[in-house]
Design a protein around this motif. Sequence first.
Motif, PDB file in Angstrom:
ATOM      1  N   ALA A 178       0.867  -1.267  -0.049  1.00 15.33           N
ATOM      2  CA  ALA A 178      -0.074   0.054  -0.077  1.00 15.33           C
ATOM      3  C   ALA A 178       0.972   1.267  -0.079  1.00 15.33           C
ATOM      4  N   ALA A 179       1.771   1.436   0.954  1.00 17.13           N
ATOM      5  CA  ALA A 179       2.692   2.288   0.908  1.00 17.13           C
ATOM      6  C   ALA A 179       3.359   2.933  -0.426  1.00 17.13           C
ATOM      7  N   GLU A 180       3.910   1.815  -1.232  1.00 16.61           N
ATOM      8  CA  GLU A 180       4.661   2.042  -2.340  1.00 16.61           C
ATOM      9  C   GLU A 180       3.715   2.215  -3.505  1.00 16.61           C
ATOM     10  N   ALA A 181       2.451   1.831  -3.147  1.00 17.61           N
ATOM     11  CA  ALA A 181       1.353   2.088  -4.180  1.00 17.61           C
ATOM     12  C   ALA A 181       0.771   3.556  -4.117  1.00 17.61           C
ATOM     13  N   ALA A 182       0.740   4.016  -3.115  1.00 20.48           N
ATOM     14  CA  ALA A 182       0.493   5.432  -2.695  1.00 20.48           C
ATOM     15  C   ALA A 182       1.208   6.224  -3.381  1.00 20.48           C
ATOM     16  N   GLU A 183       2.839   5.962  -3.152  1.00 20.91           N
ATOM     17  CA  GLU A 183       3.669   6.904  -3.717  1.00 20.91           C
ATOM     18  C   GLU A 183       3.501   6.834  -5.303  1.00 20.91           C
ATOM     19  N   ALA A 184       3.233   5.920  -5.798  1.00 21.17           N
ATOM     20  CA  ALA A 184       3.019   5.792  -7.254  1.00 21.17           C
ATOM     21  C   ALA A 184       1.959   6.514  -7.862  1.00 21.17           C
ATOM     22  N   TYR A 185       0.717   6.368  -7.080  1.00 22.35           N
ATOM     23  CA  TYR A 185      -0.354   7.109  -7.280  1.00 22.35           C
ATOM     24  C   TYR A 185      -0.199   8.612  -7.025  1.00 22.35           C
ATOM     25  N   ARG A 186       0.779   8.884  -6.426  1.00 23.44           N
ATOM     26  CA  ARG A 186       0.829  10.465  -6.055  1.00 23.44           C
ATOM     27  C   ARG A 186       1.879  10.937  -7.204  1.00 23.44           C
ATOM     28  N   LYS A 187       2.617  10.081  -7.726  1.00 23.50           N
ATOM     29  CA  LYS A 187       3.576  10.626  -8.770  1.00 23.50           C
ATOM     30  C   LYS A 187       2.508  10.801  -9.894  1.00 23.50           C
ATOM     31  N   ALA A 188       1.620   9.707 -10.310  1.00 19.43           N
ATOM     32  CA  ALA A 188       0.560   9.893 -11.111  1.00 19.43           C
ATOM     33  C   ALA A 188      -0.353  11.124 -11.086  1.00 19.43           C
ATOM     34  N   TRP A 189      -0.901  11.352 -10.179  1.00 19.85           N
ATOM     35  CA  TRP A 189      -1.639  12.519  -9.874  1.00 19.85           C
ATOM     36  C   TRP A 189      -1.048  13.944 -10.046  1.00 19.85           C
ATOM     37  N   SER A 190       0.158  13.967  -9.395  1.00 19.89           N
ATOM     38  CA  SER A 190       1.190  15.291  -9.708  1.00 19.89           C
ATOM     39  C   SER A 190       1.120  15.477 -11.181  1.00 19.89           C
ATOM     40  N   GLY A 191       1.368  14.261 -12.018  1.00 19.44           N
ATOM     41  CA  GLY A 191       1.722  14.509 -13.457  1.00 19.44           C
ATOM     42  C   GLY A 191       0.538  14.701 -14.434  1.00 19.44           C
ATOM     43  N   LEU A 192      -0.579  14.753 -13.767  1.00 13.80           N
ATOM     44  CA  LEU A 192      -1.785  14.939 -14.751  1.00 13.80           C
ATOM     45  C   LEU A 192      -2.208  16.399 -14.398  1.00 13.80           C
ATOM     46  N   GLU A 194      -4.784  19.411 -13.744  1.00  9.39           N
ATOM     47  CA  GLU A 194      -6.164  19.674 -12.842  1.00  9.39           C
ATOM     48  C   GLU A 194      -7.210  19.588 -13.780  1.00  9.39           C
ATOM     49  N   GLY A 195      -8.368  19.156 -13.496  1.00 10.95           N
ATOM     50  CA  GLY A 195      -9.658  19.029 -14.319  1.00 10.95           C
ATOM     51  C   GLY A 195      -9.743  17.732 -15.123  1.00 10.95           C
ATOM     52  N   VAL A 196      -8.552  16.911 -15.503  1.00 15.14           N
ATOM     53  CA  VAL A 196      -8.412  16.052 -16.354  1.00 15.14           C
ATOM     54  C   VAL A 196      -9.136  14.812 -15.394  1.00 15.14           C
ATOM     55  N   GLU A 197     -10.254  14.017 -16.192  1.00 11.56           N
ATOM     56  CA  GLU A 197     -11.094  13.056 -15.403  1.00 11.56           C
ATOM     57  C   GLU A 197      -9.772  12.148 -15.057  1.00 11.56           C
ATOM     58  N   TYR A 198      -8.977  11.706 -15.747  1.00 13.93           N
ATOM     59  CA  TYR A 198      -8.086  10.556 -15.211  1.00 13.93           C
ATOM     60  C   TYR A 198      -7.500  10.855 -13.878  1.00 13.93           C
ATOM     61  N   ARG A 199      -7.127  12.308 -13.611  1.00 19.01           N
ATOM     62  CA  ARG A 199      -6.586  12.582 -12.191  1.00 19.01           C
ATOM     63  C   ARG A 199      -7.530  12.297 -11.331  1.00 19.01           C
ATOM     64  N   ARG A 200      -8.978  12.624 -11.367  1.00 19.33           N
ATOM     65  CA  ARG A 200      -9.803  12.323 -10.428  1.00 19.33           C
ATOM     66  C   ARG A 200      -9.843  10.637 -10.058  1.00 19.33           C
TER      67      ARG A 200
END
Length: 225
Positions: A178-192, A194-200
């Motif tokens: 879970a911790a490593e997954a959260a880090e990967a998701y944070r990276k993905a979220w930051s790279g998208l 704002e307003g993009v549905e994929y980011r949501r």
Amino acid sequence: MATHLDLEEQEQIDQLKHFWKTWGTLITSVVVLVSGAVLGWNGYQWWQVRQATQAAALSDSVEAALRQADGGRAEQAFGDLKARFPSAMQTAQAALSLAKQQVDAGQLDSAKATLQWLADSGRDEGYKSIARLRLAALLMDKKDYDAALAALAVKHPPEFDAVVADRTGDILVAQGKAAEAAEAYRKAWSGLQEGVEYRRIVEVKLNALGVSVEPASAGAAGGRS
């Protein structure tokens, strides 16, 4: 008068002979080189058009077979296509279409081989990255998590950073990390953006792991208050 002109013409002829004796070989060589380059370029252009036309015809055969749900004929046409035009854009597109049909038909090993070929042998980095993403998803479904992560751990164009990070997070969640997954998701979220549905969607995944995220603008506003 005629004698004067004859002498003048003869003098010009002699000068021309001297000029060609001095520079003729060089000029001829340059003309031959330029003509050869022009003919070579035109020939290359013609060859490219011919290759693209033939590749498109074979690609159409793959797509026609897929529309008719004739997997055997589609694989045969794709085999001809990748054997003759492995670097063509149409070959990469046909590979992705064929792999999708193979997955839908439950032919996971065949789909894996098709995607692996494109990931290894494709010319366009964008199509190769798409192949790796789909290959990683297929391997994750087969619970081959290490192989799935390895498929993503390859250099890719920067525009794929976010989606690769998101797919990595999915695999890590499946592994219970879970911790490593959260880090990967944070990276993905930051790279998208704002307003993009994929980011949501990525944000929902973070929330499911107990992680909340806020737009940078909201954080900045809070800091000023």
